[in-house]
Scaffold this motif. Structure first.
Motif, PDB file in Angstrom:
ATOM      1  N   UNK A 190     -45.740  -8.648  -0.198  1.00 46.02           N
ATOM      2  CA  UNK A 190     -46.068  -9.727  -1.379  1.00 46.02           C
ATOM      3  C   UNK A 190     -45.209 -10.790  -1.141  1.00 46.02           C
ATOM      4  N   UNK A 191     -45.371 -11.766  -1.842  1.00 47.11           N
ATOM      5  CA  UNK A 191     -44.642 -12.976  -1.837  1.00 47.11           C
ATOM      6  C   UNK A 191     -44.613 -13.689  -2.878  1.00 47.11           C
ATOM      7  N   UNK A 192     -43.001 -13.978  -3.555  1.00 45.52           N
ATOM      8  CA  UNK A 192     -42.897 -14.649  -4.645  1.00 45.52           C
ATOM      9  C   UNK A 192     -42.293 -16.175  -4.405  1.00 45.52           C
ATOM     10  N   UNK A 193     -42.809 -17.125  -4.787  1.00 46.83           N
ATOM     11  CA  UNK A 193     -42.441 -18.378  -4.804  1.00 46.83           C
ATOM     12  C   UNK A 193     -41.129 -18.781  -5.674  1.00 46.83           C
TER      13      UNK A 193
ATOM     14  N   UNK B 197     -39.208 -18.558  -0.685  1.00 51.03           N
ATOM     15  CA  UNK B 197     -39.418 -17.669  -1.349  1.00 51.03           C
ATOM     16  C   UNK B 197     -39.200 -16.241  -1.158  1.00 51.03           C
ATOM     17  N   UNK B 198     -39.506 -15.168  -1.980  1.00 49.80           N
ATOM     18  CA  UNK B 198     -39.033 -13.631  -1.553  1.00 49.80           C
ATOM     19  C   UNK B 198     -40.169 -13.053  -1.141  1.00 49.80           C
ATOM     20  N   UNK B 199     -40.235 -12.230   0.023  1.00 50.84           N
ATOM     21  CA  UNK B 199     -41.300 -11.197   0.365  1.00 50.84           C
ATOM     22  C   UNK B 199     -40.649  -9.948   0.045  1.00 50.84           C
ATOM     23  N   UNK B 200     -41.716  -8.848  -0.457  1.00 44.61           N
ATOM     24  CA  UNK B 200     -41.084  -7.797  -0.969  1.00 44.61           C
ATOM     25  C   UNK B 200     -42.422  -6.721  -0.408  1.00 44.61           C
ATOM     26  N   UNK B 201     -41.951  -5.577  -0.248  1.00 46.44           N
ATOM     27  CA  UNK B 201     -42.768  -4.579   0.554  1.00 46.44           C
ATOM     28  C   UNK B 201     -42.024  -3.182  -0.118  1.00 46.44           C
ATOM     29  N   UNK B 202     -43.131  -2.015   0.003  1.00 48.58           N
ATOM     30  CA  UNK B 202     -42.668  -0.581  -0.360  1.00 48.58           C
ATOM     31  C   UNK B 202     -43.266   0.347   0.239  1.00 48.58           C
ATOM     32  N   UNK B 203     -42.783   1.487   0.593  1.00 51.06           N
ATOM     33  CA  UNK B 203     -43.549   2.673   1.217  1.00 51.06           C
ATOM     34  C   UNK B 203     -42.676   3.713   1.702  1.00 51.06           C
ATOM     35  N   UNK B 204     -43.365   4.721   2.495  1.00 47.80           N
ATOM     36  CA  UNK B 204     -42.788   6.074   3.128  1.00 47.80           C
ATOM     37  C   UNK B 204     -43.513   6.324   4.147  1.00 47.80           C
ATOM     38  N   UNK B 205     -43.194   7.323   5.054  1.00 42.94           N
ATOM     39  CA  UNK B 205     -43.798   8.025   5.980  1.00 42.94           C
ATOM     40  C   UNK B 205     -43.624   9.680   5.561  1.00 42.94           C
ATOM     41  N   UNK B 206     -44.337   9.988   4.630  1.00 45.49           N
ATOM     42  CA  UNK B 206     -44.179  11.257   4.356  1.00 45.49           C
ATOM     43  C   UNK B 206     -44.460  12.340   5.399  1.00 45.49           C
TER      44      UNK B 206
ATOM     45  N   UNK C 205     -37.731   2.736   7.185  1.00 42.57           N
ATOM     46  CA  UNK C 205     -37.278   1.555   7.266  1.00 42.57           C
ATOM     47  C   UNK C 205     -37.551   0.475   7.908  1.00 42.57           C
ATOM     48  N   UNK C 206     -38.144   0.983   9.454  1.00 40.38           N
ATOM     49  CA  UNK C 206     -38.717   0.064  10.390  1.00 40.38           C
ATOM     50  C   UNK C 206     -39.952  -0.514   9.951  1.00 40.38           C
ATOM     51  N   UNK C 207     -40.812   0.340   9.355  1.00 41.86           N
ATOM     52  CA  UNK C 207     -42.074  -0.042   8.741  1.00 41.86           C
ATOM     53  C   UNK C 207     -42.019  -1.035   7.738  1.00 41.86           C
ATOM     54  N   UNK C 208     -41.198  -1.049   6.833  1.00 38.53           N
ATOM     55  CA  UNK C 208     -40.934  -1.898   5.809  1.00 38.53           C
ATOM     56  C   UNK C 208     -40.457  -3.140   6.192  1.00 38.53           C
TER      57      UNK C 208
ATOM     58  N   UNK D  95     -39.011   3.550  -0.046  1.00 37.13           N
ATOM     59  CA  UNK D  95     -38.020   2.475  -0.197  1.00 37.13           C
ATOM     60  C   UNK D  95     -38.800   1.333  -0.733  1.00 37.13           C
ATOM     61  N   UNK D  96     -37.912   0.284  -1.056  1.00 40.02           N
ATOM     62  CA  UNK D  96     -38.425  -1.181  -1.345  1.00 40.02           C
ATOM     63  C   UNK D  96     -37.625  -2.165  -0.835  1.00 40.02           C
ATOM     64  N   UNK D  97     -38.174  -3.023  -0.288  1.00 39.49           N
ATOM     65  CA  UNK D  97     -37.297  -4.024   0.547  1.00 39.49           C
ATOM     66  C   UNK D  97     -37.474  -5.345   0.180  1.00 39.49           C
ATOM     67  N   UNK D  98     -36.696  -6.382   0.381  1.00 38.76           N
ATOM     68  CA  UNK D  98     -36.662  -7.785   0.292  1.00 38.76           C
ATOM     69  C   UNK D  98     -36.439  -8.461   1.357  1.00 38.76           C
TER      70      UNK D  98
END
Length: 722
Positions: free
Chosen positions: A425-428, A434-443, A458-461, A535-538
């Motif tokens: 996602x992107x916030x202007x 802007x800032x891009x943001x993502x989250x997730x995991x590989x359980x 980490x690589x995926x995000x 994780x969540x990343x910006x």
């Protein structure tokens, strides 16, 4: 109440037996949830500093520099145990709590991201949980006008009895309004504002540090419930008193309630604190001092105020219709005192409360290694590969989330740009950036190899950011694991932290904050969750050139595959669907994954890439299917030299992406030394034609959309569970 070893330590330090309230203070503040007593020795592996890091771990939220004027805050938390008992309230208060963490830093919340991990949707109860988690999150976010911009929903039977509700919140503010929770001056007063205090969430920190079992699960009515309308007023009031420079420090009341906030704020400044319980507004007149001090009632904040600013602060609270009272003050002597009806109810050395908890690594033991028979086992090659692809796309972990996530992400603000269903996602923030943001995991991969699975997380995000032209700015984590006192579970935690740490260091992304949620086990189902280091990343995005779409936009473009595809399917969704999760070799992460991420970021920032999509769960087949619009693609994978079509289509080799370009020249130059293969072209019509080398598979967009609608279909069935 207090474990014997902890009680012995407390008695030795204070020279007497602690009373009930004092034991409750230690029980909660020395819990894993608050003190990280078994995880802190591992968390020290993280690199938490960087040129853009202003505040790292230890405050309500982390703060990083966006530009010379703006700052970003980010925090990540879990509300796992409460969300199993009352998923609507559990998820709603998870959103509310993380939002207050962000506003306490002087930043306005602009987006929430929600990774959810639940049991499969073929169960009435799981559909009820999922529906109510989504609804609770959505209703709360909509009322407080914060956009639900991204999320993940992952399904596995090992989350039966213990769903995970993780929430990331991102805030935006001006550098001049930065606030912390570090107390400043003895004699300053502390204002409690927001909701009255009740019994909800009583002892929640201790509850979050125990296994889920029917014997000790609190009643549904004790789970904190949210009041989003009050939260909105609290947000507005907090931002105003910060902008007008009327307070010295600020903190949300979260785990351990009034006790946690007052103790930690005072101790950070090196002071003591006197708490006047008589002045705390209550929902019920019969609340005990123990209940008042440890309740986790929502929508409450605490702020340090100079005596001369008290009147102005109270006027602002009155203007916003927010209840506010003076509940105590900082002292020179480093003692934490709780007074009630003229009596001292607790008197403890404040530094000992915070730092006296014994922290140590626990015994760890790897599970028995998988046998060679499992590692070499493969499913029979499907006779009908087209049917296999459609079956894969209907898997709950690959199916479209569009319809159900629209419920969560229905709040849309002008500040949000970008597209639904993409990688990030992107916030202007400004016209230029802007800032891009993502989250997730590989359980699933973390279960088989927690180190590799965490590196891949980490690589995926980072790849999700890269395909938007954004290098990672920072990340936060939520470490969801089972009982750390079980050596195998502690081993999963330890290996996952090492994996996250090593990958973040290699990608030069500081880990600026996070949360540890342990004891995620269900006595009801006799299971522990999958190791889930979410994780969540910006990342920062430039708008000077067009940002690539996550979907095909124009016919006649060249389709490029970046990265190397290997026939490694251990832990893949394809093997899970084939009931072979434990079989096969887990993916190997290329040694130069940092260079791949950097090159893709650079390419996607040129403006020459029309569309870009990371390849992850479900492999090439899922990624290509996800990119279809009214523009489709003709793909030829024979150049990849993999004999089996299933390995070719469903491999989850990390650090790969699909790019579409009008001209390959500049991109090929950027990808110097990194695998970059022409695999086809975009075409009008929206379908997908794939040549594997041995057969041609033709899929219409209608067939793909129908298969991908399995979650929507499952939720339409409804549920008979209350």
């Amino acid at each position: 109440m207090l474990p014997a070893e902890d009680l012995k330590l407390v008695v030795e330090k204070i020279g007497r037996q602690p009373n009930e309230l004092e034991q409750g203070i230690f029980l909660n503040l020395w819990s894993e949830h608050c003190s990280y007593r078994s995880s802190w020795p591992l968390l020290k592996n993280f690199k938490t500093t960087g040129e853009n890091v202003i505040i790292g771990p230890g405050d309500d939220a982390a703060v990083v520099k966006f530009d010379d004027e703006h700052i970003l805050s980010i925090a990540m938390e879990s509300h796992n145990h409460p969300s199993y008992i009352d998923p609507y309230s559990g998820a709603a208060t998870g959103v509310g709590g993380i939002v207050r963490d962000v506003i306490s830093m002087g930043t306005l919340p602009v987006a929430v991201l929600a990774p959810f991990y639940l049991g499969p949707l073929d169960s009435d109860k799981n559909r009820w949980i999922f529906d109510n988690i989504l609804q609770g999150s959505a209703d709360y976010a909509e009322t407080i006008k914060v956009a639900g911009i991204r999320g993940e929903s992952y399904f596995d039977e090992r989350y039966n009895g213990n769903p995970l509700v993780n929430v990331v919140c991102v805030g935006l503010g001006k550098k001049d309004n930065l606030m912390t929770s570090i107390s400043k001056t003895p004699g300053n007063r502390f204002i409690l504002f927001g909701s009255k205090t009740g019994r909800d969430g009583l002892g929640g920190a201790a509850f979050a540090s125990a296994d889920m079992s029917e014997d000790d699960t609190p009643a549904r009515e004790t789970i904190p419930s949210g009041d989003a309308e009050l939260e909105k007023r609290v947000i507005d009031a907090t931002m105003e008193i910060i902008e007008k420079k009327l307070i010295e420090c600020c903190r949300d009341l979260g785990a351990s309630g009034l006790t946690g906030a007052t103790v930690e704020m005072a101790e950070k400044g090196g002071f003591g604190f006197t708490m006047i319980v008589d002045d705390v507004p209550l929902f019920f007149d019969d609340l005990t001092v123990y209940e008042i001090m440890l309740s986790e009632t929502q929508e409450r904040m605490l702020a340090e105020v100079k005596p001369e600013n008290m009147e102005a602060v109270m006027e602002i609270m009155k203007k916003h219709n927010v209840l506010a009272t003076d509940v105590g003050y900082l002292t020179e002597d480093p003692i934490y005192r709780v007074t009630y009806k003229g009596k001292v109810e607790a008197e403890l050395p404040i530094e000992f409360i915070v730092s006296g908890v014994p922290k140590c690594e626990l015994p760890s033991e790897a599970p028995a290694p998988r046998t060679e028979a499992l590692l070499s086992k493969k499913p029979a090659l499907p006779a009908d590969m087209k049917a296999c692809i459609l079956n894969m796309l209907s898997s709950y972990n690959l199916a479209s989330r569009k319809s159900v996530w629209e419920k969560y992400a229905k709040t849309t603000l002008p500040i949000v740009c970008g597209e639904s269903g993409g990688d990030a996602g992107i916030i202007k923030v400004t016209d230029q950036k802007g800032v891009a943001m993502t989250c997730g995991c590989e359980p699933a991969i973390c279960l088989l190899d927690p180190y590799t699975g965490s590196v891949m997380t980490v690589v995926e995000n980072a790849m999700n950011l890269a395909v938007k032209g954004a290098l990672g700015l920072c990340l936060v984590d939520n470490l969801n694991f089972g009982n750390p006192n079980k050596p195998e579970q502690y081993w999963y935690l330890k290996q996952s932290v090492l994996g996250l740490s090593d990958a973040a260091k290699k990608l030069n992304i500081p880990v600026v904050g996070g949360n540890v949620s342990l004891y995620n086990e269900s006595a009801e189902f006799d299971t522990a969750i999958l190791p889930t280091p979410a994780i969540g990343a910006l990342g920062i995005v430039s708008f000077e050139k067009p940002v690539p779409s996550s979907f095909f936009k124009e016919a006649g473009e060249t389709v490029l595959l970046i990265g190397t595809t290997k026939p490694e399917l251990g832990g893949s969704e394809y093997y899970r669907v084939s009931d072979l999760e434990d079989a096969g070799t887990v993916p190997t992460v290329p040694e130069n994954y940092d260079k791949i991420v950097e090159a893709i970021t650079k390419a996607c920032a040129t403006g020459d890439v029309t569309s870009a999509h990371d390849i992850s769960r479900g492999g090439l087949a899922k990624a290509l299917a996800s990119m279809l619009t009214d523009v489709g693609a003709e793909i030829d994978l024979t150049a990849l030299s993999i004999d089996r079509a299933d390995e070719l289509l469903f491999s989850e080799s990390p650090a790969r992406a699909i790019l579409t370009v009008k001209s390959t020249n500049k991109i090929a130059e950027i990808m110097n030394g990194i695998p970059c293969t022409v695999i086809g072209k975009t075409v009008a019509g929206g379908g997908l034609k794939i040549q594997t080398g041995k057969e041609e598979i033709v899929l219409t967009k209608e067939e793909i959309d129908d298969a991908s609608a399995s979650i929507e279909k499952a939720m339409k069935i409804g549920y008979k569970y209350e």
